[in-house]
Scaffold this active site. Structure first.
Site, PDB file in Angstrom:
ATOM      1  N   CYS A  44      40.914  47.225  47.739  1.00 25.15           N
ATOM      2  CA  CYS A  44      41.235  47.289  46.318  1.00 25.15           C
ATOM      3  C   CYS A  44      40.039  47.845  45.569  1.00 25.15           C
ATOM      4  O   CYS A  44      38.954  47.995  46.125  1.00 25.15           O
ATOM      5  CB  CYS A  44      41.599  45.898  45.792  1.00 25.15           C
ATOM      6  SG  CYS A  44      42.485  45.978  44.212  1.00 25.15           S
ATOM      7  N   CYS A  78      39.270  46.673  42.178  1.00 21.11           N
ATOM      8  CA  CYS A  78      38.891  45.893  40.989  1.00 21.11           C
ATOM      9  C   CYS A  78      37.477  45.314  41.021  1.00 21.11           C
ATOM     10  O   CYS A  78      36.842  45.197  39.977  1.00 21.11           O
ATOM     11  CB  CYS A  78      39.923  44.823  40.681  1.00 21.11           C
ATOM     12  SG  CYS A  78      40.252  43.710  42.038  1.00 21.11           S
ATOM     13  N   CYS A  90      42.536  47.707  39.165  1.00 18.32           N
ATOM     14  CA  CYS A  90      42.698  47.954  40.600  1.00 18.32           C
ATOM     15  C   CYS A  90      42.945  49.425  40.921  1.00 18.32           C
ATOM     16  O   CYS A  90      43.343  49.763  42.042  1.00 18.32           O
ATOM     17  CB  CYS A  90      43.833  47.098  41.156  1.00 18.32           C
ATOM     18  SG  CYS A  90      43.601  45.341  40.840  1.00 18.32           S
ATOM     19  N   LYS A 113      52.881  40.705  45.510  1.00 17.63           N
ATOM     20  CA  LYS A 113      51.732  40.097  44.839  1.00 17.63           C
ATOM     21  C   LYS A 113      52.059  39.977  43.355  1.00 17.63           C
ATOM     22  O   LYS A 113      52.268  40.976  42.672  1.00 17.63           O
ATOM     23  CB  LYS A 113      50.498  40.960  45.051  1.00 17.63           C
ATOM     24  CG  LYS A 113      49.254  40.415  44.358  1.00 17.63           C
ATOM     25  CD  LYS A 113      48.034  41.246  44.697  1.00 17.63           C
ATOM     26  CE  LYS A 113      46.820  40.752  43.937  1.00 17.63           C
ATOM     27  NZ  LYS A 113      45.621  41.532  44.256  1.00 17.63           N
ATOM     28  N   ARG A 166      38.616  35.614  40.290  1.00 15.68           N
ATOM     29  CA  ARG A 166      38.026  36.659  39.442  1.00 15.68           C
ATOM     30  C   ARG A 166      36.631  36.282  38.999  1.00 15.68           C
ATOM     31  O   ARG A 166      35.783  37.145  38.812  1.00 15.68           O
ATOM     32  CB  ARG A 166      38.955  36.954  38.269  1.00 15.68           C
ATOM     33  CG  ARG A 166      40.208  37.649  38.781  1.00 15.68           C
ATOM     34  CD  ARG A 166      41.128  38.084  37.681  1.00 15.68           C
ATOM     35  NE  ARG A 166      42.395  38.517  38.255  1.00 15.68           N
ATOM     36  CZ  ARG A 166      43.502  38.711  37.563  1.00 15.68           C
ATOM     37  NH1 ARG A 166      43.491  38.510  36.253  1.00 15.68           N
ATOM     38  NH2 ARG A 166      44.611  39.105  38.162  1.00 15.68           N
ATOM     39  N   ARG A 187      46.842  42.771  34.499  1.00 13.63           N
ATOM     40  CA  ARG A 187      47.362  43.505  35.651  1.00 13.63           C
ATOM     41  C   ARG A 187      48.895  43.553  35.703  1.00 13.63           C
ATOM     42  O   ARG A 187      49.489  43.861  36.718  1.00 13.63           O
ATOM     43  CB  ARG A 187      46.859  42.862  36.946  1.00 13.63           C
ATOM     44  CG  ARG A 187      45.347  42.748  37.048  1.00 13.63           C
ATOM     45  CD  ARG A 187      44.918  42.743  38.509  1.00 13.63           C
ATOM     46  NE  ARG A 187      43.641  42.126  38.752  1.00 13.63           N
ATOM     47  CZ  ARG A 187      42.460  42.612  38.368  1.00 13.63           C
ATOM     48  NH1 ARG A 187      42.388  43.720  37.664  1.00 13.63           N
ATOM     49  NH2 ARG A 187      41.347  41.962  38.665  1.00 13.63           N
ATOM     50  N   GLU A 205      59.959  45.056  47.221  1.00 13.03           N
ATOM     51  CA  GLU A 205      58.565  45.402  47.522  1.00 13.03           C
ATOM     52  C   GLU A 205      58.292  45.260  49.024  1.00 13.03           C
ATOM     53  O   GLU A 205      57.661  46.122  49.647  1.00 13.03           O
ATOM     54  CB  GLU A 205      57.596  44.481  46.759  1.00 13.03           C
ATOM     55  CG  GLU A 205      57.464  44.776  45.274  1.00 13.03           C
ATOM     56  CD  GLU A 205      56.547  45.964  44.982  1.00 13.03           C
ATOM     57  OE1 GLU A 205      56.030  46.590  45.931  1.00 13.03           O
ATOM     58  OE2 GLU A 205      56.358  46.273  43.787  1.00 13.03           O
ATOM     59  N   LYS A 217      52.082  36.445  47.772  1.00 13.15           N
ATOM     60  CA  LYS A 217      50.888  35.905  47.124  1.00 13.15           C
ATOM     61  C   LYS A 217      51.145  35.712  45.639  1.00 13.15           C
ATOM     62  O   LYS A 217      51.649  36.640  45.004  1.00 13.15           O
ATOM     63  CB  LYS A 217      49.746  36.899  47.323  1.00 13.15           C
ATOM     64  CG  LYS A 217      48.445  36.517  46.658  1.00 13.15           C
ATOM     65  CD  LYS A 217      47.478  37.650  46.746  1.00 13.15           C
ATOM     66  CE  LYS A 217      46.287  37.310  45.879  1.00 13.15           C
ATOM     67  NZ  LYS A 217      45.332  38.368  45.783  1.00 13.15           N
ATOM     68  N   SER A 265      43.018  31.233  45.088  1.00 13.67           N
ATOM     69  CA  SER A 265      41.893  30.480  44.537  1.00 13.67           C
ATOM     70  C   SER A 265      42.309  29.346  43.609  1.00 13.67           C
ATOM     71  O   SER A 265      41.801  28.228  43.718  1.00 13.67           O
ATOM     72  CB  SER A 265      40.944  31.430  43.811  1.00 13.67           C
ATOM     73  OG  SER A 265      41.616  32.129  42.785  1.00 13.67           O
ATOM     74  N   TYR A 268      41.369  29.161  51.578  1.00 15.38           N
ATOM     75  CA  TYR A 268      39.979  28.725  51.448  1.00 15.38           C
ATOM     76  C   TYR A 268      39.784  27.368  52.111  1.00 15.38           C
ATOM     77  O   TYR A 268      38.667  26.922  52.298  1.00 15.38           O
ATOM     78  CB  TYR A 268      39.586  28.674  49.959  1.00 15.38           C
ATOM     79  CG  TYR A 268      39.772  30.016  49.282  1.00 15.38           C
ATOM     80  CD1 TYR A 268      38.844  31.036  49.454  1.00 15.38           C
ATOM     81  CD2 TYR A 268      40.919  30.291  48.526  1.00 15.38           C
ATOM     82  CE1 TYR A 268      39.031  32.280  48.889  1.00 15.38           C
ATOM     83  CE2 TYR A 268      41.118  31.535  47.942  1.00 15.38           C
ATOM     84  CZ  TYR A 268      40.167  32.523  48.132  1.00 15.38           C
ATOM     85  OH  TYR A 268      40.367  33.766  47.585  1.00 15.38           O
TER      86      TYR A 268
HETATM   87  C1  PBG Z   1      42.044  42.021  44.488  1.00 20.77           C
HETATM   88  C2  PBG Z   1      42.428  40.624  44.852  1.00 20.77           C
HETATM   89  C3  PBG Z   1      42.626  39.504  44.035  1.00 20.77           C
HETATM   90  C4  PBG Z   1      42.879  38.440  44.882  1.00 20.77           C
HETATM   91  C5  PBG Z   1      42.858  38.930  46.172  1.00 20.77           C
HETATM   92  N1  PBG Z   1      42.596  40.279  46.134  1.00 20.77           N
HETATM   93  C6  PBG Z   1      42.505  39.337  42.571  1.00 20.77           C
HETATM   94  C7  PBG Z   1      43.473  39.910  41.656  1.00 20.77           C
HETATM   95  O1  PBG Z   1      44.427  40.579  42.036  1.00 20.77           O
HETATM   96  O2  PBG Z   1      43.233  39.713  40.471  1.00 20.77           O
HETATM   97  C8  PBG Z   1      43.099  37.009  44.474  1.00 20.77           C
HETATM   98  C9  PBG Z   1      42.788  36.007  45.504  1.00 20.77           C
HETATM   99  C10 PBG Z   1      42.679  34.612  45.021  1.00 20.77           C
HETATM  100  O3  PBG Z   1      42.930  34.269  43.850  1.00 20.77           O
HETATM  101  O4  PBG Z   1      42.301  33.767  45.856  1.00 20.77           O
HETATM  102  N2  PBG Z   1      42.994  42.736  43.816  1.00 20.77           N
END
Ligand code: PBG
Length: 337
Positions: A130, A132, A140, A205, A215, A227, A243, A258, A284, A323
């Protein structure tokens, strides 16, 4: 002597008694439908080009940003715990409009991949593909006239994927939600003689509030806007399937949903519809939520975490990016589940 209780056994006349199945721990073990194992997990790792010392991420207790030099110890722990794969995220030494550090052969992820392969060649290394974390605007993709441009972004994502694969990544994971990214990556990899590299697509996603702590960890909050013009609208299930089907058609090896917990229905639907390996990303915010409640003394961490991870597997995911991977692997070693 007449019972105080109202005895209904004659009226019930039960033949089936499901509680028989739960009578003892050994019966419960025998009848368990979903078994969590450390081999289900992928452990995400953050590597920061600017660091010389490890740094804890404030909103994700127990998760760290590592300097390249500290990767070794983290990797040997993962290997000892029999976790089969890691997912690498990089924080570059500098950001620019095109995120050029993302595809530099000496970028932080490229160096990290080489390092992991040196210390643990058998461990599967996946990378997040990615822009970002690498762009000064935090989006992104490539920006033109205030919009994230799809096709130009796909070109850069292909460059990133090639550079990760050339460094030795086993799996590249495009997560930018650009249309056509999977097909473009597959073609670029094949043309570059990298036909053994897998593509794990972040297919469904969603534009989720649960990415907040990530982030902060990855310093990837967009400077302006959000986004939602590329990540999916959370209420949409049928579109998530489109998708996923599109990515299958473009040659994805593994597809992903996700976040995980608010999207268990999407995981289930995807599992029933496609035969590819299916990953779910326990993101996260889902991690931090549990950690915070545990710190308050409101939840039992081990119990809740294993319950949550089991639910993601029961919903149909056979790969869980989390995690909690290391902690869960330790707990699973202690108890027979
Ligand atoms: C990159 C990306 C993100 C996450 C994984 N790859 C952040 C986003 O899309 O803002 C999030 C992972 C997480 O929250 O644990 N694009």
């Amino acid at each position: 002597m007449k019972s105080e209780l109202y005895d209904v056994s004659e009226k019930l006349q039960l033949r089936d008694r499901l509680r028989r199945l739960r009578k003892t721990e050994s019966l419960r073990l025998l009848c368990r439908e979903t078994r969590l194992s450390s081999s289900d997990f992928v452990y995400p790792i953050f590597v920061d080009h600017r660091l010389s010392e490890v740094e804890e991420i404030a909103s994700m207790p127990g998760i760290y940003r590592h300097p390249l030099s500290g990767l070794k110890d983290e990797i040997s722990e993962v290997v000892d715990l029999k976790i089969p794969a890691v997912l690498l995220f990089g924080l570059p030494k500098r950001k620019d409009a095109l995120g050029s550090e993302a595809y530099s052969p000496d970028g932080i992820v490229q160096q990290s991949v080489r390092e992991v392969k040196k210390v643990a060649p058998q461990l599967t290394v996946a990378t997040d593909v990615c822009l970002c974390q690498y762009t000064d605007h935090g989006h992104c993709g490539v920006i033109r006239e205030g919009r994230v441009k799809n096709d130009e972004s796909v070109g850069l994502l292909s460059r990133i994927a090639i550079s990760h694969a050339e460094a030795g990544a086993d799996i590249v994971g495009p997560s930018a939600m650009m249309d056509g990214q999977v097909g473009a990556l597959r073609r670029a990899l094949d043309e570059g003689g990298l036909d053994e590299t897998l593509v794990m697509s972040y297919s469904a996603k969603f534009a989720s509030g649960f990415y907040g702590p990530f982030r902060e960890a990855a310093e990837s909050t967009p400077l302006w806007g959000d986004r939602r013009s590329y990540q999916m609208d959370p209420p949409n299930l049928r579109e998530a399937i489109r998708e996923i089907e599109m990515d299958v058609g473009e040659g994805a090896d593994i597809v992903m949903v996700k976040p995980a917990l608010s999207y268990l229905d999407v995981i289930r639907e995807a599992r029933d519809r496609v035969s590819l390996p299916l990953a779910a990303y326990n993101v996260s915010g889902e991690y931090s939520m549990i950690k915070a409640a545990v710190q308050m003394g409101w939840l039992d961490e081990r119990r809740i975490t294993l319950e949550v991870l089991t639910a993601i597997k029961r919903a149909g995911a056979n790969i869980i990016i989390t995690y909690f991977a290391k902690d869960a692997a330790k707990w699973l070693r202690e108890v027979d589940r």
